[in-house]
Write a protein that holds these residues in place. Structure first.
Motif, PDB file in Angstrom:
ATOM      1  N   SER A  60       1.355  30.050  -7.375  1.00  0.00           N
ATOM      2  CA  SER A  60       1.433  28.760  -6.695  1.00  0.00           C
ATOM      3  C   SER A  60       2.664  27.995  -7.176  1.00  0.00           C
ATOM      4  O   SER A  60       3.265  28.329  -8.206  1.00  0.00           O
ATOM      5  N   GLU A  61       3.026  26.955  -6.446  1.00  0.00           N
ATOM      6  CA  GLU A  61       4.291  26.276  -6.694  1.00  0.00           C
ATOM      7  C   GLU A  61       4.413  25.738  -8.112  1.00  0.00           C
ATOM      8  O   GLU A  61       5.467  25.868  -8.749  1.00  0.00           O
ATOM      9  N   ASP A  62       3.350  25.126  -8.645  1.00  0.00           N
ATOM     10  CA  ASP A  62       3.481  24.494  -9.958  1.00  0.00           C
ATOM     11  C   ASP A  62       3.035  25.388 -11.107  1.00  0.00           C
ATOM     12  O   ASP A  62       3.134  24.987 -12.263  1.00  0.00           O
ATOM     13  N   ASN A 114      11.887  31.985  -4.028  1.00  0.00           N
ATOM     14  CA  ASN A 114      10.608  31.507  -3.508  1.00  0.00           C
ATOM     15  C   ASN A 114      10.831  30.269  -2.662  1.00  0.00           C
ATOM     16  O   ASN A 114      11.709  29.456  -2.929  1.00  0.00           O
ATOM     17  N   SER A 131       8.700  27.348   0.259  1.00  0.00           N
ATOM     18  CA  SER A 131       7.426  26.731   0.610  1.00  0.00           C
ATOM     19  C   SER A 131       6.726  27.580   1.672  1.00  0.00           C
ATOM     20  O   SER A 131       7.326  28.472   2.271  1.00  0.00           O
ATOM     21  N   MET A 133       3.927  28.915 -10.988  1.00  0.00           N
ATOM     22  CA  MET A 133       4.583  30.130 -10.503  1.00  0.00           C
ATOM     23  C   MET A 133       4.777  31.153 -11.626  1.00  0.00           C
ATOM     24  O   MET A 133       5.391  30.874 -12.653  1.00  0.00           O
TER      25      MET A 133
END
Length: 578
Positions: free
Chosen positions: A92-94, A62, A64, A96
């Motif tokens: 989402s990034e935080d 993954n 950005s 995942m």
């Protein structure tokens, strides 16, 4: 020096905050993914909600640049897999790979969020997967996950097909039907009194059940256009599938775009009388199609723009040139009658998906949008930038014992009518919180009281939601007999209260209570005693297997601590650092 002092104070304050851990299990190691599950369908479990066991996501890579939205997967696993439910994941990034919602509907197909009567809804087909088609009916759920519509194709009760359920801007539904029909198959080497699958699409008024439009393949498309061979089929028990419709879309002018898998062809159908306006690819193509576009056994043909100059489709393949499946973005010129390749999308493994699949332009209004690829009968999905660079490469099974007909990335706001769930491990000094389907929970605020009917509950700690389930360590925190939590959104607004737990059972407790942060005494204001409380359920507090501690969980916990640290700096330093 001033900033250094702020950091020092923040570190001191941090020691008073609870340790928070994301309970969700996300894999980053393909060598160990699914090794503990002989069926190849690794799943997650939760302390606060033992009734759900969604797939464990494995992240191959993954980057950005991911688009906003949640990932929608209609998990359709073999009966032995235990995985047959619609699921929504946060990628989402935080957060995942963490679950958002799963529902008690088995064998879902074409699961996605759409708009109906101006409101966001969830839609899917539920039924039985047969030999390349299905029989079932169609469901519409509101934002509270309550059914607001359930219907079948007109004249074909519970015979709706798996391949399509799209709501148009007119609040009508596009759905498909596969039904046996007698046909002369002698030109293909079959019997004069043979049988085919008639392929039908309908446009249906969801509210009234009225038929708006109907089209069938055999009236307009000859058997000789098919690339399929009769072999040992063509009987009433096993009809010849000569067309295999697998998507239909209504365009801005009211005409229809239809994909037929075994024709290697996309058709434009007239809204006026159903005649074929043109064929794109196949044996009788009306377009000059460049070699790079050559596709086979395709699914999911869609216009990207209302001007009908760009089209997406999922090219299952294989062709003579390419042995893997890919998403195609095409430039279609309906004046010059040419088709050119703009871009193609495929994951790092170059996966071949023999059946099913989808390609989605995540934001069709943006020429620079990302694209989302679902691999159909293989448990993979991926997100790409406009140039085809892989931003996310993930899977939800170790084998195709589980799969999803299509996969989507879409906006969604869930507002469940249920209460949030709690499991209080009194001996372990931990509390676990989750709320199936709630998308707006940002923090959990933990309260305690000495009676379930107490009018005052004491706020003892709080923590940011880390994923589907958040674990809060309550060691060294002064607690009374009962523990519960309030879910709040990003602005601190109340969303809902859990039931109360004494570590053994769950109890009803009023949501209309006073909240006090001072817990210096051992007795809170109440109108009764804890000994008179009757448990409402004990299932949510029963012991359940804990999710394995993965590198992702450790990283998630570390991120939470870092975020709490930033909050501490803001509070203690009195500076607007956010």
């Amino acid at each position: 020096m001033r900033s250094l002092g702020v950091v020092t104070l923040a570190v001191s304050a941090l020691s008073a905050l609870p340790f928070v851990l994301a309970q969700d299990s996300v894999s980053y190691d393909i060598e160990t993914y699914g090794t503990d599950d002989p069926s190849g369908t690794p799943f997650q479990t939760y302390q606060s909600n033992g009734d759900i066991k969604p797939p464990q996501i494995h992240i191959n890579s993954n980057q950005s640049g991911l688009a906003e939205g949640f990932v929608f997967i209609g998990v359709d696993g073999q009966p032995t897999s235990g995985q047959n439910f619609p699921t929504i994941f946060d990628m989402s990034e935080d957060r995942m790979g963490t679950l958002v919602w799963t529902g008690n509907y088995t064998e879902p197909f074409d699961f996605k969020a759409q708009t109906y009567k101006g409101q966001p809804v969830l839609t899917f087909m539920i039924g039985e997967l047969l030999n390349g088609y299905g029989h079932g009916s169609f469901y519409v759920l509101n934002q509270s996950y309550v059914e607001i519509a359930h219907f079948s194709p007109v004249g074909y009760e519970n015979l709706g097909d798996i391949h399509e359920f799209t709501i148009t801007s007119d609040d009508t539904a596009l759905v498909l039907v596969y039904t046996p029909k007698q046909a002369d198959l002698s030109e293909l080497g079959g019997a004069e009194d043979g049988w085919i699958f008639e392929n039908i699409f309908q446009e249906v008024n969801i509210e009234t059940g009225e038929l708006v439009f109907e089209w069938n393949a055999s009236t307009h498309v000859g058997l000789n256009e098919s690339y399929n061979s009769i072999q040992d089929v063509g009987t009433e028990a096993s009809p010849f599938d000569y067309f295999h419709i697998n998507s239909v879309e209504k365009d801005a002018n009211g005409d229809y775009l239809v994909s037929a898998r075994v024709m290697d062809c996309v058709y434009k159908i007239s809204k006026d009388d159903g005649h074929i306006i043109w064929r794109l690819h196949g044996k009788q193509s009306d377009f000059d199609v460049e070699d790079a576009v050559n596709f086979a056994f395709q699914h999911d043909a869609r216009w990207v723009d209302d001007d009908q100059t760009r089209m997406t489709l999922f090219d299952n393949g294989p062709t003579d040139e390419i042995g893997y499946s890919r998403g195609l973005l095409l430039a279609v010129d309906q004046d010059a009658m040419t088709v050119r390749l703009i871009n193609q999308f495929y994951n790092a493994a170059q996966t071949f998906a023999q059946f099913e699949g989808s390609l989605q332009a995540i934001d069709p209004s943006d020429e620079n949008t990302n694209y989302f690829l679902g691999y159909g009968n293989q448990p993979y999905f991926a997100e790409f930038d406009k140039d085809g660079n892989i931003l996310l490469d993930a899977q939800f099974g170790a084998t195709n014992t589980v799969n999803s007909y299509r996969a989507f990335k879409l906006p969604w706001q869930g507002k469940p009518l249920t209460k949030p769930d709690i499991h209080y491990d009194k001996d372990g000094n931990k509390a676990y919180f989750s709320w199936n389907g709630a998308t707006d929970v940002e923090n959990w605020i933990v309260f305690t009281a000495n009676a379930t009917d107490s009018t005052t509950w004491y706020n003892v700690t709080s923590a940011r939601r880390t994923g589907f389930e958040t674990t809060i360590d309550l060691t060294d925190i002064k607690l009374e007999t009962y523990v519960r939590a309030k879910a709040v959104n990003s602005t601190g607004g109340k969303l809902g209260w859990t039931k109360a737990s004494d570590g053994t059972s769950l109890y009803d407790a009023s949501d209309d209570v006073q909240e006090d942060s001072n817990n210096s005494t051992s007795t809170s204001t109440s109108t009764g005693t804890s000994t008179t409380a009757a448990p409402t359920s004990s299932s949510a507090t029963a012991a359940a297997p804990s999710s394995s501690t993965t590198g992702a969980a450790v990283r998630a916990a570390q991120r939470v601590i870092e975020q709490v640290y930033v909050v501490a700096v803001v509070v203690v330093g009195g500076l607007a650092l956010a």
